[in-house]
Design a protein around this motif. Sequence first.
Motif, PDB file in Angstrom:
ATOM      1  N   ALA A 193      20.563  17.471  47.105  1.00  0.00           N
ATOM      2  CA  ALA A 193      19.321  17.563  46.348  1.00  0.00           C
ATOM      3  C   ALA A 193      19.230  16.427  45.317  1.00  0.00           C
ATOM      4  N   PHE A 194      20.386  16.049  44.762  1.00  0.00           N
ATOM      5  CA  PHE A 194      20.374  15.140  43.606  1.00  0.00           C
ATOM      6  C   PHE A 194      21.222  13.888  43.815  1.00  0.00           C
ATOM      7  N   THR A 195      20.856  12.825  43.088  1.00  0.00           N
ATOM      8  CA  THR A 195      21.723  11.660  42.943  1.00  0.00           C
ATOM      9  C   THR A 195      22.684  11.954  41.789  1.00  0.00           C
ATOM     10  N   VAL A 196      23.959  11.687  41.991  1.00  0.00           N
ATOM     11  CA  VAL A 196      24.938  11.938  40.928  1.00  0.00           C
ATOM     12  C   VAL A 196      25.013  10.690  40.031  1.00  0.00           C
ATOM     13  N   PRO A 197      24.638  10.825  38.761  1.00  0.00           N
ATOM     14  CA  PRO A 197      24.519   9.646  37.885  1.00  0.00           C
ATOM     15  C   PRO A 197      25.861   9.192  37.297  1.00  0.00           C
ATOM     16  N   ASP A 198      25.938   7.890  37.013  1.00  0.00           N
ATOM     17  CA  ASP A 198      27.099   7.344  36.312  1.00  0.00           C
ATOM     18  C   ASP A 198      26.716   6.941  34.899  1.00  0.00           C
ATOM     19  N   ALA A 199      27.689   6.994  34.004  1.00  0.00           N
ATOM     20  CA  ALA A 199      27.446   6.539  32.625  1.00  0.00           C
ATOM     21  C   ALA A 199      27.422   5.021  32.600  1.00  0.00           C
ATOM     22  N   LEU A 200      26.649   4.474  31.686  1.00  0.00           N
ATOM     23  CA  LEU A 200      26.618   3.040  31.480  1.00  0.00           C
ATOM     24  C   LEU A 200      26.919   2.839  30.000  1.00  0.00           C
ATOM     25  N   ILE A 201      28.102   2.364  29.708  1.00  0.00           N
ATOM     26  CA  ILE A 201      28.497   2.193  28.303  1.00  0.00           C
ATOM     27  C   ILE A 201      28.249   0.734  27.923  1.00  0.00           C
ATOM     28  N   PRO A 202      27.409   0.488  26.909  1.00  0.00           N
ATOM     29  CA  PRO A 202      27.030  -0.892  26.590  1.00  0.00           C
ATOM     30  C   PRO A 202      28.223  -1.746  26.129  1.00  0.00           C
ATOM     31  N   LYS A 203      28.141  -3.032  26.472  1.00  0.00           N
ATOM     32  CA  LYS A 203      29.229  -3.959  26.132  1.00  0.00           C
ATOM     33  C   LYS A 203      29.180  -4.365  24.667  1.00  0.00           C
ATOM     34  N   ILE A 204      27.942  -4.634  24.193  1.00  0.00           N
ATOM     35  CA  ILE A 204      27.836  -5.231  22.860  1.00  0.00           C
ATOM     36  C   ILE A 204      27.476  -4.230  21.778  1.00  0.00           C
ATOM     37  N   GLY A 205      27.942  -4.512  20.585  1.00  0.00           N
ATOM     38  CA  GLY A 205      27.534  -3.799  19.377  1.00  0.00           C
ATOM     39  C   GLY A 205      27.432  -2.299  19.535  1.00  0.00           C
ATOM     40  N   ALA A 206      28.371  -1.726  20.291  1.00  0.00           N
ATOM     41  CA  ALA A 206      28.212  -0.337  20.677  1.00  0.00           C
ATOM     42  C   ALA A 206      28.190   0.621  19.489  1.00  0.00           C
ATOM     43  N   ARG A 207      28.890   0.275  18.429  1.00  0.00           N
ATOM     44  CA  ARG A 207      29.030   1.250  17.343  1.00  0.00           C
ATOM     45  C   ARG A 207      28.840   0.574  15.999  1.00  0.00           C
ATOM     46  N   VAL A 208      27.721   0.856  15.374  1.00  0.00           N
ATOM     47  CA  VAL A 208      27.470   0.306  14.041  1.00  0.00           C
ATOM     48  C   VAL A 208      27.913   1.343  13.020  1.00  0.00           C
ATOM     49  N   MET A 209      28.727   0.902  12.060  1.00  0.00           N
ATOM     50  CA  MET A 209      29.282   1.835  11.089  1.00  0.00           C
ATOM     51  C   MET A 209      28.483   1.823   9.788  1.00  0.00           C
ATOM     52  N   SER A 210      28.701   2.853   8.983  1.00  0.00           N
ATOM     53  CA  SER A 210      28.064   2.958   7.663  1.00  0.00           C
ATOM     54  C   SER A 210      28.373   1.721   6.821  1.00  0.00           C
ATOM     55  N   LEU A 211      27.394   1.263   6.053  1.00  0.00           N
ATOM     56  CA  LEU A 211      27.620   0.102   5.187  1.00  0.00           C
ATOM     57  C   LEU A 211      28.404   0.490   3.935  1.00  0.00           C
ATOM     58  N   GLN A 212      28.483   1.784   3.665  1.00  0.00           N
ATOM     59  CA  GLN A 212      29.190   2.242   2.466  1.00  0.00           C
ATOM     60  C   GLN A 212      30.563   2.835   2.783  1.00  0.00           C
ATOM     61  N   ASP A 213      30.692   3.384   3.972  1.00  0.00           N
ATOM     62  CA  ASP A 213      31.977   3.961   4.375  1.00  0.00           C
ATOM     63  C   ASP A 213      32.200   3.595   5.842  1.00  0.00           C
ATOM     64  N   PRO A 214      32.724   2.380   6.072  1.00  0.00           N
ATOM     65  CA  PRO A 214      32.755   1.819   7.424  1.00  0.00           C
ATOM     66  C   PRO A 214      33.697   2.537   8.401  1.00  0.00           C
ATOM     67  N   GLN A 215      34.270   3.654   7.965  1.00  0.00           N
ATOM     68  CA  GLN A 215      35.044   4.444   8.923  1.00  0.00           C
ATOM     69  C   GLN A 215      34.137   5.467   9.605  1.00  0.00           C
TER      70      GLN A 215
ATOM     71  N   ILE B  85      30.804  -8.252  11.013  1.00  0.00           N
ATOM     72  CA  ILE B  85      30.960  -9.274  12.053  1.00  0.00           C
ATOM     73  C   ILE B  85      30.350  -8.764  13.364  1.00  0.00           C
ATOM     74  N   GLY B  86      30.584  -7.496  13.657  1.00  0.00           N
ATOM     75  CA  GLY B  86      30.023  -6.899  14.875  1.00  0.00           C
ATOM     76  C   GLY B  86      28.499  -6.944  14.873  1.00  0.00           C
ATOM     77  N   ILE B  87      27.907  -6.625  13.734  1.00  0.00           N
ATOM     78  CA  ILE B  87      26.444  -6.636  13.618  1.00  0.00           C
ATOM     79  C   ILE B  87      25.917  -8.061  13.793  1.00  0.00           C
ATOM     80  N   TYR B  88      26.579  -8.998  13.110  1.00  0.00           N
ATOM     81  CA  TYR B  88      26.142 -10.399  13.160  1.00  0.00           C
ATOM     82  C   TYR B  88      26.262 -10.944  14.584  1.00  0.00           C
ATOM     83  N   ALA B  89      27.358 -10.601  15.255  1.00  0.00           N
ATOM     84  CA  ALA B  89      27.582 -11.061  16.634  1.00  0.00           C
ATOM     85  C   ALA B  89      26.510 -10.493  17.563  1.00  0.00           C
TER      86      ALA B  89
END
Length: 333
Positions: free
Chosen positions: A176-198, A249-253
Motif C-alpha cells: 500500500a505504501f512507499t517506505v520513507p527514508d530519513a534525510l539528515i542535512p549535511k550543513i548547519g544542522a544544529r544551531v545552538m543558543s547564543l547565550q547557552d551554546p550547549q 563558526i557553524g552559522i557563518y559557514a
Amino acid sequence: MESNQTPKKRVFSAIQPSGMLTLGNYLGALKNWVSLQESYDCIYSVADLHAITARQEPALLRKQVTETFALLLAVGINPEKAAVFVQSHVPAHAELAWVLSCFTQFGELGRMTQFKDKSIRHADNINAGLFSYPCLMAADILLYRADYVPVGEDQRQHLELSRDIAVRVNGLYNDAFTVPDALIPKIGARVMSLQDPQKKMSKSDPNAGAWVALLDKPDDIRRKFRRAVTDSGSEVHVAQGKDGVNNLIGIYAALTGKSVPEIEREFDGRGYGDFKAAVGEAVVEALTPVQERFARLIADKAGLERLMAEGAEAAGKIAGRVLAKVYRKIGLR
Ligand code: TRP
C-alpha cells in the motif's frame, strides 16, 4: 512526465506553525528544503493539525499559519517547483491518520520520547491527540508516497515509527505504501543558543537574546550577535569545548558557504569582537531579502489565499488517490 525520464524521487516535510520561526529552523531545515526542490519532487506542509495537540488561541493560530506559509515562500520555496500547503486544507491527512492509528500499538506510541517529555511538561493536558501524533505524522508522509523525509534529530524516532507502520500495513495489504527514508542535512544542522551554546536555539527560550527570529529587525540581530556568549581565549578556531565559537563558526559557514579553514584564516589574529560582528552582518544580509519578500507576501492576503488553495489542490490530488487505494485495500467501500 516524459516516458524516457526517470521520475524524480519525492521529498515530504512539514513544520509546525508555532510562533516565530528562528535562524535555527532556517539553517537546520528550511534552507535545505529550498535546495532540495531543485533535484526532488518536493511537498511541504504547515502542520496546523499537529499544532492543536497544545491549546491554541484561535485568532493567533490562524495568524501563525498564514505567517508560516508566507515565510516558507519568503525563504525561497517556489510554488512552481514544490507543492506548499496547509495540512488541514487536505482532509485526507486526518482520514488516513485514523486508519493508521488502528495499525499502531499503544505500546509503540507510549515509547515515544517526545510524548513522554511533553506529558511531563504539560501534565494538565495529556490528550489523545498528543499520544497519537505520530500516526498523523505517518499519514502526512505516506499519503505522498515520499521516498525521503528531511527531519531533525528530534523527529527521527517518529519517522522510524512511520516506517514501521508502513512496513506493517504493506505486509497485510501488499504494498500500500512507499517506505520513507530519513534525510539528515549535511550543513548547519544544529544551531545552538547564543547565550547557552550547549542548548539548541529555541524560540521558547525566555531570554530573547538567545535566539534570532527570521523577522527580527537588523539592529536586534546585530546586537544579539555582539552579545553572543563566546569562550575564554580569543582565537576564532573550532575546538573541543569552545561551544560558543563553534556555533558561530557553524552559522557563518552555513550562510557564506565558506569552509572552516577559510573562516579561521579570515579571522586570524582578529579576535572575537570582529568575528561576532561579521557573523551578525552575514545573518542580516541573508535575512534582509527574506524579510522583504515576507512583507510583500503578507500584504497581499488574496494572493496568499490563492497560493494556499493551489497548494492544497495539488497536494489533495495525490493524497486523495493514495487514500482511496488504502480504503479499497482494507475493505472500506
Ligand atoms: N512533527 C514535526 C515537528 O514538530 C512536524 C511534522 C508534521 C513533520 N508532519 C511531518 C515532519 C511529516 C516531517 C514529516 O517538527
